[in-house]
Design a protein around this motif. Structure first.
Motif, short mmCIF file in Angstrom:
data_model
loop_
_atom_site.label_atom_id
_atom_site.label_comp_id
_atom_site.label_asym_id
_atom_site.label_seq_id
_atom_site.Cartn_x
_atom_site.Cartn_y
_atom_site.Cartn_z
N PRO A 109 0.81 -1.23 0.00
CA PRO A 109 0.00 0.00 0.00
C PRO A 109 0.84 1.27 0.00
N TYR A 283 -2.76 5.15 2.68
CA TYR A 283 -2.10 3.86 2.64
C TYR A 283 -1.56 3.47 4.01
N HIS A 289 -5.61 -1.91 4.75
CA HIS A 289 -6.15 -1.72 3.40
C HIS A 289 -7.36 -2.62 3.17
#
Length: 309
Positions: A109, A283, A289
């Motif tokens: 991420p 992120y 995520h």
């Protein structure tokens, strides 16, 4: 436990020793895993540098000579960036190869959207004849890679991920595996989503099918499961309506058309869960995520039970 990428490098290196028809083509990423293999087979381990279109072009050229190329880099650089080359240098030329990706939808991420490819399977789905494997464990990745390498001249995509289930399953390439049985719905878990799905449906009267091959889609097993009365929304038996929840680790709804086609002659409902089109711009870790995309066990529980209710 090793990762899927580590298992890929080790397995592909051994396959190079055994099969002179195989060649590995890299675009810088993953080259360290093939140091020994490149020394042993300098003519069949090719690193083209950070040139992804060339990566696919070289693979297509090798295939035209009768070789079986294995291409590897991040999914966003293997499928999305050089898609025209995949379409023309493999599909239009009528040759096959093995594309092995890493990073997937959300493996890194912190790398941002440039290193995420939630649309990769959907994009390949616009092409004819591709087999798509989505392993959920390094052991499964090895099984599927070996199957892909031996698949004649077929075109095969193997989607590796840092996201993994805790234990491998006794998979058969191309077939769904019945993990548990119930009568209140069918939940199809793809690859690394199985552990989260099993946690999410604990206590629910549902059948869970597990697949590591999404193309071709195992219509026969889904139809047999629905025909046995599993997943009946109102009553049971072959004529009852079927509720199907599809949980994929990439773009939501990628395989809903395949479910609809499989059950075209039966009343049914389908809920496709996966990565939404909305871009998540904050992120963190993979788990964060997943939660942000509604794919953690708690979110899946709410969405699955709400749909089946």
């Amino acid at each position: 436990m090793d990762t899927m990428r580590e298992r890929f490098a080790a397995t592909a290196s051994r396959l190079l020793d055994d099969d002179p028809r195989l060649a590995v083509v890299l675009a810088e990423i993953g080259k360290d895993g093939f140091t020994d293999a490149a020394r042993a087979h300098p003519d069949r381990v090719i690193n083209v540098g950070i040139r992804e279109q060339l990566l696919v072009g070289v693979g297509g050229g090798l295939a035209l000579t009768g070789m079986r190329p294995i291409l590897h880099t991040f999914a966003s650089f293997l499928v999305e960036r050089p898609f025209e080359q995949v379409k023309l240098d493999f599909g239009h030329q009528g040759v096959g190869g093995v594309l092995v990706s890493a990073a997937g939808s959300y493996d890194w991420p912190a790398g941002g959207h440039t290193h995420m490819a939630p649309g990769d399977v959907a994009l390949l789905d616009t092409l004819d004849g591709w087999t798509v494997h989505v392993p959920g464990h390094p052991d499964e990745a090895e099984t599927l890679l070996r199957d892909a390498a031996a698949a004649g001249d077929d075109s095969v995509y193997v989607r590796l991920s840092a996201h993994s289930n805790s234990a491998p399953r006794d998979i058969v390439p191309g077939r769904f595996l019945t993990v548990r049985e119930g009568r209140g719905g069918v939940v199809i878990a793809v690859g690394p989503m199985l552990d989260s799905v099993l946690t999410a449906v604990e206590g629910l009267d549902v059948t869970v099918l597990y697949t590591t091959t999404v193309r071709p889609f195992d219509e026969r097993t889904l139809r047999a499961t629905a025909g046995a009365g599993s997943g009946a929304g109102a009553g049971s038996g072959a004529g009852a309506a079927v509720d199907v929840v599809l949980v994929e680790p990439y773009l939501a709804g990628t395989s809903t058309a395949a479910v609809n086609d499989a059950l075209a002659d039966r009343p049914h409902r389908v809920l496709g869960l996966g990565i939404p089109r909305r871009e998540l711009r904050r992120y963190g870790t993979i788990d964060e995520h997943l939660a942000g995309q509604g794919l953690d066990p708690a979110s899946l529980r709410e969405r699955v039970s709400g749909f089946l209710r």
